[in-house]
Design a protein around this motif. Structure first.
Motif, mmCIF file in Angstrom:
data_model
loop_
_atom_site.group_PDB
_atom_site.id
_atom_site.type_symbol
_atom_site.label_atom_id
_atom_site.label_comp_id
_atom_site.label_asym_id
_atom_site.label_seq_id
_atom_site.Cartn_x
_atom_site.Cartn_y
_atom_site.Cartn_z
ATOM 1 N N ASP A 99 36.718 63.490 59.325
ATOM 2 C CA ASP A 99 37.818 62.748 58.730
ATOM 3 C C ASP A 99 37.701 62.714 57.204
ATOM 4 O O ASP A 99 38.702 62.842 56.486
ATOM 5 C CB ASP A 99 37.821 61.327 59.295
ATOM 6 N N TYR A 154 40.247 73.001 60.485
ATOM 7 C CA TYR A 154 40.552 71.854 61.350
ATOM 8 C C TYR A 154 40.342 72.215 62.818
ATOM 9 O O TYR A 154 39.695 71.487 63.575
ATOM 10 C CB TYR A 154 41.990 71.417 61.091
ATOM 11 N N ARG A 201 37.027 70.488 64.471
ATOM 12 C CA ARG A 201 37.435 69.183 64.987
ATOM 13 C C ARG A 201 36.513 68.765 66.131
ATOM 14 O O ARG A 201 36.361 69.491 67.106
ATOM 15 C CB ARG A 201 38.868 69.229 65.478
ATOM 16 N N PRO A 221 42.586 61.193 63.577
ATOM 17 C CA PRO A 221 42.668 60.542 62.265
ATOM 18 C C PRO A 221 42.257 59.083 62.320
ATOM 19 O O PRO A 221 42.571 58.380 63.280
ATOM 20 C CB PRO A 221 44.153 60.678 61.907
ATOM 21 N N GLN A 222 41.507 58.667 61.291
ATOM 22 C CA GLN A 222 41.101 57.267 61.162
ATOM 23 C C GLN A 222 41.981 56.648 60.085
ATOM 24 O O GLN A 222 41.637 56.624 58.928
ATOM 25 C CB GLN A 222 39.630 57.179 60.753
ATOM 26 N N LYS A 261 49.151 59.295 58.190
ATOM 27 C CA LYS A 261 47.985 60.157 58.317
ATOM 28 C C LYS A 261 47.989 60.877 59.666
ATOM 29 O O LYS A 261 47.668 62.069 59.751
ATOM 30 C CB LYS A 261 46.721 59.318 58.161
ATOM 31 N N TYR A 293 47.967 64.977 60.297
ATOM 32 C CA TYR A 293 46.959 65.652 61.109
ATOM 33 C C TYR A 293 47.615 66.510 62.188
ATOM 34 O O TYR A 293 47.173 67.641 62.475
ATOM 35 C CB TYR A 293 46.020 64.620 61.752
#
Length: 733
Positions: free
Chosen positions: A265, A297, A301, A307-308, A313, A317
């Protein structure tokens, strides 16, 4: 690859601070002074001159000669920030190493606080808090500062116990590292941009003892221009190699597996920041950068990772995972448009005010707009000096030399009708505000001025602006004035920098000026370190010329002429001499005559009750004439002392009876009481006594003057104007 470094101190220091140095002559002195705390002895500072093309190397050597804790290594070729840090690491002898960027600085007391914390906790890595310092002097707290105290941290911990440390600023300069720990991990800084990512994160993930110092120790200077990673370049693609090194480290260290999601992240967020900042990836390269990030990505991943953060966001992503660059770009543009809409009312107000101008002024502006559409005259040069006050100073010297060695150029001076001095015969000139003024301002190729042109002047593509300045900055100038509210009263620093953004060339009279201009006007100009063109006359002055000028000025035969040229003081209203002129000339007698030259901010000074002993030369158009005609200079903190020192055989006397007040209210770049150009008088009595005894002409004063001249007049050899013309107008290197 490099020259030998200066020897290390005997005995091992606790802390080695490593400072790579490249093109930061305006900042490196402050950086090193902030680290070299006089109260700290168990410290070494290693400065790596990465073949810096400016005066950094000389500044480092000067400071190393004054402080044995500073060691300097001069590299004979530029290797980049990462390799320079590695070179410093190989030289370090401290138990701990701290990597500093040379345009940043330590907060007061920070080095002592770091050493105290290291002694108390003996960590593998100590993380310190920081603040950003903006170009206008404002301080911005670390946005991740909450991670230092929420929740309260024990003296020592591991990354697994407090993974939030991975969310603190991803840089190496906020981490003080146990040297043996760093060496045992085998981590080295990489080449290219973002060279510290593959060091700073692995250090935290593998550390057995981490510690936090909840105190601002490091001040990160967010420069207005000149930052390496804040300029558009394909070198920003280097980030992907650095990301891969982080994940390769994690692949080789199974104990780091719990951090994979958080690190993923962090890396994706960093890459998107690079892409979305308009000043880093050029438009033709953005789709390719997005594609590289999509590939990273998909490959890196973590299982179940996502996503945090918020909704926007999450959208980014998803688009990134799909490789959908166009929808991504549209989403980012839409968000930016919504934010920009908030500024529209202010823009409308400004436009309405502008549209309200009427009459002759509006006619001139409309004519100017029309002329801006006409071709640029490649052989037309506009000259100006002191806000259109006449033909003088550095622009005049450049003008005269251009007529000699670049006769194809046509020069036009801008001179106010009420200018104090006459325009020399044969010099083409125009009054500001006239239609011809607007025409030449719109169509000239070159603009040469010793102050800035008005805000209304638009710089067209292809036009060249030259700022010559009009004195060595003994006092603080530009952004350096921010901490001095008395001297900075009424100044609009944002407007100052907007005008400085138009400069293509900025002249420097000496290394002190170069250091000050880089810091006070951090814009994208070429600095010409050539000396002052106006001083060419002083370098070539002869006794015959002095005699002719004395006759023209009416200086009595057989008297020593003292040129008194004080500076302006912001803390005082109006002009008043800093000593009793009547008493001065009365006590010195008829062997002297005082040439009184008030600052150009003020009207003529008057010659009081002794016209035969005091001559008011405030209105004389050429200060160079006055310097050559005189026998000795009496000044205070005026930059004229740096020019006068070019006259090798003329004494200089500095009256410093308000030095502390001036230093605290205006700010200074050099202490002329510690590095004097001759005699320094602290009181009126000392001043009178110095002249009565002939002290300005003794050997001690002459040695001080020679030292001063060697330091501050190295380029004034009589050919500065020729160098300016050849570089600016004729394109020579």
């Amino acid at each position: 690859m490099s020259s030998p470094e200066s020897p290390a101190r005997s005995g091992g220091p606790v802390l080695s601070v490593i400072v790579p140095v490249y093109e930061v002559e305006g900042y490196v002195r402050q950086c090193l002074e902030s680290i070299l705390d006089p109260s700290v002895t168990d410290l070494e500072v290693i400065a790596i001159d990465d073949c810096s093309p400016d005066n950094c190397g000389a500044i480092l050597d000067e400071m190393a000669a004054a402080d044995p804790r500073l060691r300097v290594r001069h590299l004979d070729r530029n290797v980049g920030l990462g390799q320079a840090r590695n070179t410093g690491l190989d030289m370090a002898a401290g138990d701990y190493v701290w990597f500093f960027d040379s345009d940043d600085h330590a907060e007061e007391g920070a080095v002592r606080a770091v050493l105290d914390r290291l002694e108390a906790t003996r960590p593998d890595v100590l993380i310190v808090d920081h603040e950003r310092e903006l170009w206008d002097g404002a301080r911005v707290p670390n946005s991740g500062g909450r991670h230092f105290r929420d929740p309260p941290a024990p003296d020592a911990f591991t990354c697994a116990e407090r993974p939030s440390v991975l969310r603190i600023m991803m840089a190496v300069w906020n981490k003080v590292i146990r040297r043996e720990y760093l060496l045992d991990l085998g981590l080295r800084f990489s080449a290219g941009y973002y060279e510290d990512l593959n060091v700073s994160f692995p250090l935290l993930m593998a550390g057995g003892r981490l510690s936090l110092l909840d105190r601002v120790c490091y001040v990160y200077r967010q420069r207005r221009s000149g930052g390496i990673t804040s300029s558009a370049s394909r070198r920003h693609f280097d980030a992907f190699d650095q990301y891969e090194r982080i994940f390769a480290f994690m692949d080789a260290h199974p104990g780091t597996e719990p951090f994979r999601g958080l690190m993923f992240d962090r890396v994706i967020g960093h890459a998107l920041m690079i892409l979305e900042r308009g000043d880093r990836i050029s438009p033709p390269d953005r789709a390719e950068f997005f594609g590289r990030l999509t590939e990273f990505y998909r490959r890196r991943r973590p299982v179940g990772g996502g996503p945090q953060g918020g909704r926007l966001k999450a959208v980014k992503y998803r688009l990134l995972e799909r490789g959908a660059y166009r929808p991504y770009r549209m989403a980012v543009t839409l968000v930016g448009a919504r934010r920009g809409a908030k500024t529209l009312p202010r823009t409308a107000v400004r436009s309405a005010r502008s549209a309200g101008r009427t009459g002759r002024r509006l006619l001139g502006r409309l004519y100017y707009r029309v002329q801006l559409r006409m071709p640029i005259d490649e052989n037309l040069v506009v000259y100006a000096a002191y806000w259109y006050r006449g033909v003088s100073c550095n622009p005049a010297a450049i003008y005269e030399k251009a007529t000699e060695i670049a006769p194809h150029l046509r020069g036009v001076w801008i001179v106010k009708p009420a200018a104090p001095g006459p325009v020399p015969d044969g010099v083409d000139h125009v009054a500001p505000g006239t239609l011809r003024y607007w025409r030449v301002m719109a169509r000239a190729k070159y603009f040469v001025n010793n102050v800035t042109f008005p805000n209304a002047i638009i710089k067209r593509p292809g036009q060249v602006h030259v700022m010559t300045q009009h004195g060595t900055p003994l006092k603080k100038m530009g952004l350096d004035q921010l901490p001095f509210p008395v001297g900075a009263k009424g100044l609009d620093f944002k407007a100052q920098l907007a005008r400085a953004d138009r400069w293509d060339f900025l002249l420097s009279s000496n290394p002190l000026s170069s250091e000050a201009w880089r810091r006070s006007f951090p814009c994208r100009y070429e600095l010409l370190e050539i000396g002052y063109p106006r001083n060419d006359r002083l370098a070539a002055a002869t006794r015959d010329e002095q005699a002719r000028l004395r006759t023209r000025l009416g200086i009595p035969e057989g008297r020593k002429a003292i040129l008194y040229a004080p500076t302006h003081r912001e803390y005082r209203d109006g002009y008043r001499p800093m000593f009793d002129v009547e008493r001065f000339v009365r006590e010195l007698g008829d062997q002297y005559v005082l040439l009184l030259r008030s600052h150009y901010y003020y009207s003529a000074a008057g010659n009081g009750r002794h016209p035969e002993m005091v001559m008011d030369v405030s209105g004389h158009p050429s200060v160079e004439d006055l310097c050559i005609a005189s026998d000795v200079l009496l000044t205070d903190y005026s930059s004229i002392m740096f020019d006068y020192a070019v006259l090798e055989d003329r004494p200089i006397v500095v009256l410093a009876n308000d030095w502390e007040t001036y230093r605290l209210t205006r700010g200074v770049n050099v202490d002329v009481t510690a590095i004097p150009p001759g005699v320094v008088a602290r009181t009126e009595e000392e001043l009178i006594d110095a002249f009565r005894t002939g002290e300005p002409w003794n050997d001690t004063a002459a040695k001080a003057r020679d030292t001063f001249r060697a330091r501050f007049c190295p380029w004034d050899d009589g050919h500065a104007a020729a160098r300016a013309v050849e570089r600016i107008f004729l394109g020579s290197p």
